[in-house]
Design a protein around this motif. Structure first.
Motif, PDB file in Angstrom:
ATOM      1  N   THR A 165      52.634   5.070  72.324  1.00 53.54           N
ATOM      2  CA  THR A 165      53.009   5.319  70.929  1.00 53.54           C
ATOM      3  C   THR A 165      51.756   5.447  70.072  1.00 53.54           C
ATOM      4  O   THR A 165      50.690   4.929  70.410  1.00 53.54           O
ATOM      5  CB  THR A 165      53.871   4.188  70.359  1.00 53.54           C
ATOM      6  N   LEU A 166      51.929   6.131  68.949  1.00 52.60           N
ATOM      7  CA  LEU A 166      50.810   6.302  68.018  1.00 52.60           C
ATOM      8  C   LEU A 166      50.339   4.936  67.532  1.00 52.60           C
ATOM      9  O   LEU A 166      49.145   4.702  67.360  1.00 52.60           O
ATOM     10  CB  LEU A 166      51.253   7.189  66.848  1.00 52.60           C
ATOM     11  N   ALA A 167      51.285   4.011  67.325  1.00 49.32           N
ATOM     12  CA  ALA A 167      50.906   2.678  66.859  1.00 49.32           C
ATOM     13  C   ALA A 167      50.072   1.947  67.912  1.00 49.32           C
ATOM     14  O   ALA A 167      49.098   1.277  67.583  1.00 49.32           O
ATOM     15  CB  ALA A 167      52.156   1.873  66.527  1.00 49.32           C
ATOM     16  N   THR A 217      49.757  20.696  62.289  1.00 50.36           N
ATOM     17  CA  THR A 217      49.237  19.474  61.694  1.00 50.36           C
ATOM     18  C   THR A 217      49.334  18.274  62.630  1.00 50.36           C
ATOM     19  O   THR A 217      49.208  17.147  62.189  1.00 50.36           O
ATOM     20  CB  THR A 217      50.017  19.137  60.407  1.00 50.36           C
ATOM     21  N   GLY A 218      49.567  18.510  63.918  1.00 49.51           N
ATOM     22  CA  GLY A 218      49.598  17.410  64.875  1.00 49.51           C
ATOM     23  C   GLY A 218      48.216  16.762  64.910  1.00 49.51           C
ATOM     24  O   GLY A 218      47.220  17.417  65.223  1.00 49.51           O
ATOM     25  N   ASP A 219      48.154  15.489  64.562  1.00 51.96           N
ATOM     26  CA  ASP A 219      46.839  14.890  64.335  1.00 51.96           C
ATOM     27  C   ASP A 219      46.065  14.580  65.602  1.00 51.96           C
ATOM     28  O   ASP A 219      44.836  14.540  65.589  1.00 51.96           O
ATOM     29  CB  ASP A 219      46.987  13.625  63.479  1.00 51.96           C
ATOM     30  N   GLY A 255      66.233  10.668  77.705  1.00 53.82           N
ATOM     31  CA  GLY A 255      65.390   9.726  76.958  1.00 53.82           C
ATOM     32  C   GLY A 255      64.244   9.226  77.817  1.00 53.82           C
ATOM     33  O   GLY A 255      64.446   8.848  78.965  1.00 53.82           O
ATOM     34  N   LEU A 256      63.042   9.232  77.279  1.00 51.82           N
ATOM     35  CA  LEU A 256      61.871   8.832  78.064  1.00 51.82           C
ATOM     36  C   LEU A 256      61.428   7.397  77.762  1.00 51.82           C
ATOM     37  O   LEU A 256      60.504   6.892  78.375  1.00 51.82           O
ATOM     38  CB  LEU A 256      60.706   9.788  77.780  1.00 51.82           C
ATOM     39  N   GLY A 257      62.135   6.764  76.814  1.00 51.64           N
ATOM     40  CA  GLY A 257      61.692   5.467  76.320  1.00 51.64           C
ATOM     41  C   GLY A 257      61.629   4.361  77.353  1.00 51.64           C
ATOM     42  O   GLY A 257      60.904   3.392  77.166  1.00 51.64           O
ATOM     43  N   PRO A 300      63.950  16.665  76.850  1.00 54.45           N
ATOM     44  CA  PRO A 300      63.430  15.298  76.822  1.00 54.45           C
ATOM     45  C   PRO A 300      63.244  14.808  75.390  1.00 54.45           C
ATOM     46  O   PRO A 300      62.934  15.588  74.498  1.00 54.45           O
ATOM     47  CB  PRO A 300      62.070  15.417  77.525  1.00 54.45           C
ATOM     48  N   VAL A 301      63.464  13.540  75.207  1.00 54.68           N
ATOM     49  CA  VAL A 301      63.199  12.953  73.888  1.00 54.68           C
ATOM     50  C   VAL A 301      62.438  11.655  74.093  1.00 54.68           C
ATOM     51  O   VAL A 301      62.815  10.809  74.904  1.00 54.68           O
ATOM     52  CB  VAL A 301      64.504  12.735  73.074  1.00 54.68           C
ATOM     53  N   ALA A 302      61.336  11.505  73.360  1.00 56.85           N
ATOM     54  CA  ALA A 302      60.542  10.278  73.446  1.00 56.85           C
ATOM     55  C   ALA A 302      60.851   9.437  72.215  1.00 56.85           C
ATOM     56  O   ALA A 302      61.901   8.802  72.139  1.00 56.85           O
ATOM     57  CB  ALA A 302      59.060  10.623  73.564  1.00 56.85           C
ATOM     58  N   LEU A 324      57.696  18.117  82.559  1.00 57.45           N
ATOM     59  CA  LEU A 324      57.521  16.967  81.694  1.00 57.45           C
ATOM     60  C   LEU A 324      56.032  16.675  81.610  1.00 57.45           C
ATOM     61  O   LEU A 324      55.325  16.755  82.616  1.00 57.45           O
ATOM     62  CB  LEU A 324      58.248  15.774  82.308  1.00 57.45           C
ATOM     63  N   LEU A 325      55.584  16.379  80.424  1.00 59.07           N
ATOM     64  CA  LEU A 325      54.195  15.981  80.256  1.00 59.07           C
ATOM     65  C   LEU A 325      54.103  14.514  80.659  1.00 59.07           C
ATOM     66  O   LEU A 325      54.823  13.677  80.097  1.00 59.07           O
ATOM     67  CB  LEU A 325      53.826  16.155  78.785  1.00 59.07           C
ATOM     68  N   SER A 326      53.286  14.208  81.672  1.00 59.11           N
ATOM     69  CA  SER A 326      53.273  12.822  82.129  1.00 59.11           C
ATOM     70  C   SER A 326      51.989  12.108  81.716  1.00 59.11           C
ATOM     71  O   SER A 326      52.035  10.996  81.216  1.00 59.11           O
ATOM     72  CB  SER A 326      53.463  12.755  83.634  1.00 59.11           C
TER      73      SER A 326
HETATM   74  C1  LIG Z   1      57.981  11.097  58.275  1.00 59.04           C
HETATM   75  C2  LIG Z   1      57.167  11.699  59.382  1.00 59.04           C
HETATM   76  C3  LIG Z   1      55.810  11.865  59.200  1.00 59.04           C
HETATM   77  C4  LIG Z   1      55.044  12.401  60.202  1.00 59.04           C
HETATM   78  N1  LIG Z   1      53.711  12.559  59.986  1.00 59.04           N
HETATM   79  C5  LIG Z   1      52.945  13.047  60.972  1.00 59.04           C
HETATM   80  C6  LIG Z   1      51.543  13.202  60.798  1.00 59.04           C
HETATM   81  O1  LIG Z   1      50.987  12.903  59.751  1.00 59.04           O
HETATM   82  N2  LIG Z   1      50.813  13.705  61.809  1.00 59.04           N
HETATM   83  C7  LIG Z   1      51.388  14.060  62.990  1.00 59.04           C
HETATM   84  O2  LIG Z   1      50.675  14.496  63.882  1.00 59.04           O
HETATM   85  N3  LIG Z   1      52.713  13.947  63.188  1.00 59.04           N
HETATM   86  C8  LIG Z   1      53.498  13.457  62.218  1.00 59.04           C
HETATM   87  N4  LIG Z   1      54.855  13.349  62.400  1.00 59.04           N
HETATM   88  C9  LIG Z   1      55.440  13.935  63.608  1.00 59.04           C
HETATM   89  C10 LIG Z   1      55.725  13.017  64.767  1.00 59.04           C
HETATM   90  O3  LIG Z   1      55.871  11.685  64.393  1.00 59.04           O
HETATM   91  C11 LIG Z   1      54.660  13.143  65.848  1.00 59.04           C
HETATM   92  O4  LIG Z   1      54.495  14.485  66.201  1.00 59.04           O
HETATM   93  C12 LIG Z   1      55.015  12.312  67.067  1.00 59.04           C
HETATM   94  O5  LIG Z   1      53.874  12.200  67.854  1.00 59.04           O
HETATM   95  C13 LIG Z   1      56.131  12.911  67.890  1.00 59.04           C
HETATM   96  O6  LIG Z   1      56.387  12.051  68.989  1.00 59.04           O
HETATM   97  P1  LIG Z   1      57.881  11.657  69.462  1.00 59.04           P
HETATM   98  O7  LIG Z   1      57.714  10.787  70.609  1.00 59.04           O
HETATM   99  O8  LIG Z   1      58.646  11.118  68.329  1.00 59.04           O
HETATM  100  O9  LIG Z   1      58.425  13.085  69.864  1.00 59.04           O
HETATM  101  P2  LIG Z   1      59.960  13.526  70.045  1.00 59.04           P
HETATM  102  O10 LIG Z   1      60.533  13.815  68.703  1.00 59.04           O
HETATM  103  O11 LIG Z   1      60.681  12.593  70.921  1.00 59.04           O
HETATM  104  O12 LIG Z   1      59.748  14.870  70.804  1.00 59.04           O
HETATM  105  C14 LIG Z   1      59.129  15.987  70.192  1.00 59.04           C
HETATM  106  C15 LIG Z   1      59.153  17.176  71.146  1.00 59.04           C
HETATM  107  O13 LIG Z   1      58.376  16.885  72.288  1.00 59.04           O
HETATM  108  C16 LIG Z   1      59.161  16.953  73.459  1.00 59.04           C
HETATM  109  N5  LIG Z   1      58.672  15.893  74.313  1.00 59.04           N
HETATM  110  C17 LIG Z   1      58.515  14.587  73.970  1.00 59.04           C
HETATM  111  N6  LIG Z   1      57.950  13.926  74.993  1.00 59.04           N
HETATM  112  C18 LIG Z   1      57.743  14.824  75.982  1.00 59.04           C
HETATM  113  C19 LIG Z   1      57.159  14.758  77.272  1.00 59.04           C
HETATM  114  N7  LIG Z   1      56.683  13.613  77.779  1.00 59.04           N
HETATM  115  N8  LIG Z   1      57.110  15.874  78.005  1.00 59.04           N
HETATM  116  C20 LIG Z   1      57.568  17.056  77.536  1.00 59.04           C
HETATM  117  N9  LIG Z   1      58.119  17.183  76.313  1.00 59.04           N
HETATM  118  C21 LIG Z   1      58.184  16.075  75.550  1.00 59.04           C
HETATM  119  C22 LIG Z   1      60.586  16.826  72.995  1.00 59.04           C
HETATM  120  O14 LIG Z   1      61.463  17.467  73.881  1.00 59.04           O
HETATM  121  C23 LIG Z   1      60.534  17.509  71.655  1.00 59.04           C
HETATM  122  O15 LIG Z   1      60.606  18.882  71.812  1.00 59.04           O
HETATM  123  C24 LIG Z   1      55.641  12.815  61.421  1.00 59.04           C
HETATM  124  C25 LIG Z   1      57.006  12.645  61.596  1.00 59.04           C
HETATM  125  C26 LIG Z   1      57.777  12.111  60.597  1.00 59.04           C
HETATM  126  C27 LIG Z   1      59.242  11.948  60.798  1.00 59.04           C
END
Ligand SMILES: Cc1cc2nc3c(=O)[nH]c(=O)nc-3n(C[C@H](O)[C@H](O)[C@H](O)COP(=O)(O)OP(=O)(O)OC[C@H]3O[C@@H](n4cnc5c(N)ncnc54)[C@H](O)[C@@H]3O)c2cc1C
Lengths: 772, 298
Positions: free
Chosen positions: B69-71, B113-115, B44-46, B21-23, B160-162
């Motif tokens: 989304t984080l935003a 470091t996941g916030d 894609g989960l978007g 999965p990709v979000a 899938l994490l829902s």
């Molecule tokens: C420049 C930059 C800076 C960043 N800074 C920070 C920061 O300061 N703090 C922080 O915490 N993170 C940071 N991140 C990391 C990232 O943005 C976060 O972890 C974000 O929350 C990931 O979400 P995503 O939707 O993009 O995940 P994706 O990249 O889409 O997925 C990440 C992983 O989760 C899995 N996944 C996604 N959704 C699901 C779901 N619903 N169920 C099961 N699996 C799933 C995917 O398969 C993949 O393995 C940063 C990233 C970048 C590129």
């Protein structure tokens, strides 16, 4: 001040010294105005074609296999698996390289020994980038690991890492009385980390084989002729068999692609008979791109009771990385400017550049000078504290001026308004303390949404002055050639000076506009068929290439005016060109330039060669430098003394520019230098542990963002013309980068009362542990 | 594959075991671009709108979609509900990545470091995992987020994490992150602290110092006893003695940063007392925990 009509007037020029723009701001072109660079908009919009965007029909993709080890003997290389990968067209190792025509201590591909992590060992060309990388990974290299020498202090006694030995250069500097002693003596040990140029575009290029057995390279080179020559030498080719076309330069504060990249790319194209494109990953770029020399500096300053310098003793050690490159040149600058812009009668310095198994070091804005500036400025603050003097006062008592001598014995003949620069920054009002503003509006150290606490924030103010030399030193042959051609209402400049962000292309247009009154000026793309202009480095193009453009334009001007003057029975000197019009001294003639040029084709080629320099002798003495630019800064920082987070609030700059040819660009260059300096002061350090890079990515290598960079205010662009320089102007880019780290360190020192002996300043270095 | 509902998505994942999965892709695509990951297929989960918002349950719980989304989490309406999660989302990277990066991605990536993770740990959040239903099995299960992270009960293939269930505490909560710079950056250490006045409890988790968020349970219990719960929020009243707040900081730091922090295995055996790295990190954590408590009780 009048209301700024000039949109580039970003700084509140609180107007000390000479105003940068004496001419009205709305003047549309020419010297002294601030036209925008032509590539500014495409770059900001993301539509500028970088070298990584190059394309050719039927191209293959190159990839490089790099050493994972910082130091190892290559026992064997087996390429058979890579050759069987479908889609692979060529695999190269050192065994495939022709004998180089000019020896260099750096191999194109490592033959027997690898000397730094990421050193190229083999290269592949394939029909897909992934295939090329997979094939490169399929090459089996057997290594016999050797101890990595990564502490530069061990280089003197450690085993030789290279047949040429570990000492790249030793430069002693001795002047005055070694027995002199001062009433106060301060000592310090200073350390500067490894700053990477971190260019926007990583190394990329395209090589196209030519029917004559030669090769054409499309690269974002900043030294087209030098790169052509080095590549040809590595390939064992005549120089004219290699043609270099400059394209997609991203803005460079250092050299671009190294010779290994260029030679492998060229050789892959020659081997396969196909165009080959190669783009490096960011990690590869961090591993291979020459970074700033890490330095260790030990200083002892002697002063009399009034704070006048009596003697400076120093030992300077630069880590040159695995290969010599330009270390000798960098060391010369570090040594010659080891006392800073101060007068001191007795100076005793030993400086060394050594070889280690660390990543390569090279040229980067203010190389050498930056490292010693941090040390000398820190020492002056120590002296000031010891003597109970104000940091500004101790500097004022020691600053040098025109006519004084550098410790190298060279008399300073150019303007050296150091005292005036210091006064200028001191006079600008300090930024307001946000005491009365609500906490939410105070951008605390740690950033918005950070952990900052106003109660733990201390403000510090620091001063620093520094210098940067212009043009090649120690006998480098400095020369540039330019052609100016006018056809009808437009002009073309042909000059092989690459605009690497320093703004040369804009300047060339301005020069021709000023001299000829033509508005439409086109600057031709650069290639190695043009005459030599030399590298875009050491702040040289404004002087040498700007000089060549001016001369050529003046020759064209003469060709244009001579027949007109003859018609009117007067000499050319009595005619002038201004505001697009040719006028005579008596006002009788007033002809638009465009009219005079109609149907005309005029051109001229000219050369500029500044006065020569000489190498430093065995006591570090000699007239080794052409000219020097000075800069003073005041930095204001807020430090969260519990977490050690630092925010640079404001940097106020006064710079000796000779003449402000494009005030807008100068301010941009100063901002860029400050940003880079703040990066080095607080964030940027490409760390190597045992020769292995700890942070070769933009997650680990922290570049300053807009939130980390301070407000930059220009106190003055001090215009005191350097009579021997083109237009009297001085180079502007290096000096701010040299001084900013020292100024920030001084401010952090003032806020925390901590010694601050190393750059970057880590949070742990700025934590004040209060007694419980 | 771009499913538009959760059911379609789990179906797609169940049907092709190689699919990932990709979000927002902010973690995943970075790994793909760097060549560390070559997924066979992407789901894609978007487009799953139901996962991009939140709803309420039993009055006291918010059920957050994994696709938030984080935003979005940083906006005032959300910040009023779960302030610490909004604080964490606000500092989790630059705006460009926060606009697309999701809560689910942050949890699934499980970076040290996941916030959002220390906040979820402090809130004792529970994740809902969905899987294609089979005979006699709805495919859905509930797991505390901390169990997912520590691997006590990890996510299984095809899951899938829902949803993420978070209690609504209607009380101050704080997330503080030390990065050593002003621009966006990963945490060196972070502290999430939430007050639960109904239970007269303080819950706290420390992020970035270990692979998973750490809960200093003893320090939590101790400090809850130091808080003057009735004075809290009163004009001019002091809900905690500053010395107790400082001691809490030290307590949290000592509990979460081991003496051997930063030492390699061999020297750790020889080391006496905390390493220099441990001393530094403890200082940072202690300051964060003290400040977080101070802000929560202000
Ligand atoms: C420049 C930059 C800076 C960043 N800074 C920070 C920061 O300061 N703090 C922080 O915490 N993170 C940071 N991140 C990391 C990232 O943005 C976060 O972890 C974000 O929350 C990931 O979400 P995503 O939707 O993009 O995940 P994706 O990249 O889409 O997925 C990440 C992983 O989760 C899995 N996944 C996604 N959704 C699901 C779901 N619903 N169920 C099961 N699996 C799933 C995917 O398969 C993949 O393995 C940063 C990233 C970048 C590129």
């Amino acid at each position: 001040m009048t209301a700024p009509t000039d949109s580039t007037a970003t700084a509140d020029s609180t107007g000390t010294g000479t105003a940068p723009t004496a001419e009205p701001a709305e003047r549309p072109f020419g010297l002294g105005s601030s036209p925008l660079r032509t590539d500014a908009l495409p770059k900001a919009l993301g539509i500028y074609p970088y070298a990584a965007d190059l394309w050719a029909e039927g191209l293959l993709w190159g990839a490089v296999l790099r050493s994972p080890h910082p130091h190892a003997r290559i026992v064997s290389i087996d390429t058979s698996a890579a050759l069987t990968v479908p889609g692979v067209h060529a695999v190269l190792t050192a065994a495939d390289l022709p004998a180089p025509t000019v020896p260099s201590d750096r191999p194109v591909l490592a033959a027997e020994v690898v000397r730094h992590q990421g050193e190229p060992v083999a290269a592949v060309a394939a029909d897909h980038p992934d295939t090329a990388r997979l094939a490169a990974a399929a090459i089996v290299v057997e290594y016999q690991l050797l101890d990595a020498l990564t502490d530069p202090e061990q280089a003197f006694h450690g085993p030789a890492l290279h047949p040429d030995g570990n000492l790249l250069r030793h430069l002693p500097l001795r002047t005055g009385d070694p027995e002199a002693v001062g009433e106060v003596v301060v000592e310090g040990l200073y350390q500067v980390g490894r700053q990477d140029p971190a260019p926007i575009g990583a190394e990329a290029g395209l090589a196209v084989p030519r029917p004559d057995g030669g090769v054409e390279l499309h690269l974002s080179s900043t030294d087209p002729h030098g790169d052509r020559e080095r590549t040809a030498a590595c390939l064992g080719l005549e120089t004219d068999r290699v043609r270099l076309v400059v394209t997609g330069v991203p803005g460079a504060t250092a050299d671009r692609e190294d010779r290994s990249f260029q030679a492998t790319l060229a050789l892959l194209a020659l081997r396969t008979g196909r165009p080959v494109k190669m783009t490096l990953t960011r990690e590869e770029s961090f591993q291979g791109h020459a970074a700033r020399h890490p330095a260790l500096l030990r200083y002892r300053h002697h002063a009399d009771a009034q704070g006048k310098l009596v003697k400076v003793e120093a030992q300077i050690l630069l880590d040159g990385g695995a290969y010599a490159d330009v270390s000798a040149e960098v060391l010369a600058a570090a040594t010659a400017f080891s006392v800073g812009p101060y007068v001191c009668p007795n100076v005793f310095v030993d400086a060394w550049a050594v070889r280690t198994n660390n990543p390569p070091a090279g040229r980067m804005r203010g190389e050498g000078t930056l490292q010693s500036c941090f040390a000398t400025e820190s020492q002056l603050d120590l002296l000031a504290a010891r003597l109970g003097l104000d940091p500004l006062e101790i500097r004022r008592r020691n600053v040098l001026a025109t006519g004084d001598a550098l410790p190298t014995g060279q008399a300073i003949t150019c303007p050296a308004p150091v005292a005036a620069l210091l006064d200028a920054v001191a006079e600008v009002p300090l930024p307001a303390l946000p005491l009365d503003a609500p906490d939410t509006e105070w951008l605390l150290p740690g950033g918005p949404g950070g952990a900052g606490d106003p109660a733990a924030v201390r403000r510090g103010i620091g001063y620093a002055v520094g210098m940067a030399h212009m043009l090649g030193a120690e006998g480098t042959d400095e020369v540039s050639t330019a052609t100016v051609r006018v056809s009808g209402d437009h002009a073309t400049v042909i000059c092989a000076a690459v605009d690497a962000g320093q703004g040369f292309a804009t300047l060339a247009r301005q020069i021709v506009q000023s001299v000829l009154g033509v508005t439409e000026v086109y600057v031709a793309p650069v290639d190695s068929d043009q005459s030599i202009a030399g590298p875009s480095a050491r702040g040289r193009h404004t002087w040498v290439s700007g000089g060549a453009v001016e001369k050529a334009a003046l020759m064209v001007r003469h060709q244009l005016l001579a027949p007109i003057a003859a018609d009117f029975g007067m000499s050319v000197e009595l005619l002038s060109i201004a505001e697009g019009k040719i006028t005579s001294y008596d006002g009788v003639l007033g002809m638009p330039v465009t009219e005079a040029l109609e149907g005309k084709e005029l051109w001229a080629t000219a050369q500029c060669r500044p006065h020569p320099t000489e190498p430093l002798d065995e006591a570090g003495q000699g007239d080794a430098f052409v000219s020097i630019a000075f800069c003073a800064m005041r930095a204001v920082v807020d430090v969260d003394i519990e977490l050690g987070a630092v925010r640079v609030v404001d940097v106020t700059v006064a710079q000796d520019v000779g003449r402000a040819l494009n005030p807008g660009q100068i301010e941009d260059r100063i901002e860029a230098g400050v940003a880079q300096g703040v990066g080095l002061a607080l964030l940027e350090d490409l760390r190597s542990t045992g020769g292995l890079l700890a942070n070769p990515s933009f997650t680990g290598y922290r570049l300053p963002t807009a939130l980390d960079t301070p407000e930059v205010r220009i106190a003055t662009l001090l215009e005191e013309r350097d009579v021997v320089a083109t237009f009297g102007a001085k180079a502007v880019s290096a000096a701010p980068a040299v001084v900013a780290p020292a100024a920030v360190a001084a401010a952090v020192r003032a806020a925390t009362n901590l010694p601050i002996g190393r750059l970057p300043i880590l949070p742990e270095d700025a934590v004040v542990v209060l007694p419980v | 594959m771009l499913p538009t509902s959760l059911d379609e998505a789990v179906e797609a994942l169940g049907a092709s075991p190689a699919a990932v999965p990709v979000a927002g892709g902010t973690d995943l695509m970075e790994a793909v671009n760097a060549g560390r990951l070559r997924p066979g297929a992407l789901v894609g989960l978007g487009r799953i709108t139901e996962l991009r918002g939140w709803r309420y349950e039993d009055g006291g719980t918010a059920v957050l979609g994994a696709g938030l989304t984080l935003a979005r989490m940083d906006r005032p309406d959300f910040a009023a509900l779960i302030p610490a999660l909004a604080d964490a989302a606000r500092t989790a990277g630059p705006p460009q990545t926060r606009n697309v990066g999701t809560l689910g991605g942050n949890i699934a990536t499980a970076a040290a470091t996941g916030d959002t993770l220390p906040v979820l740990a402090a809130l004792e959040a529970v994740a809902t995992l969905a899987r294609a239903p089979r005979a006699g099995d709805s495919g859905t299960r509930e797991v505390p987020v901390s169990h997912l992270l520590t691997g006590v009960d990890p996510m299984r293939p095809g899951e899938l994490l829902s949803w993420v269930r978070v209690p609504l505490l209607h009380a101050p909560q704080v997330f503080l992150k030390a990065t050593g710079r002003s621009g966006p950056s990963r945490a060196v250490a972070s502290v999430a602290l939430v007050l639960d006045p109904a239970r007269r409890a303080v819950r706290c988790a420390v992020g970035a110092v270990a692979p998973v968020p750490l809960r200093p349970l003893e320090a939590e219990a101790w400090v809850a006893g130091c808080v003057d719960w009735d004075a809290r929020g009163e004009e001019g009243a002091q809900a905690i003695d500053p010395a107790a707040a400082a001691a809490f900081g030290e307590y949290v730091a000592a509990a979460c940063v081991p003496d051997a922090y930063g030492a390699d295995a061999s020297s750790a055996l020889l080391a006496e007392g905390p390493t220099a790295a441990a001393v530094r990190l403890r200082r940072t954590v202690a300051v964060l925990a003290r400040r977080a408590l101070g802000r929560a009780l202000k």
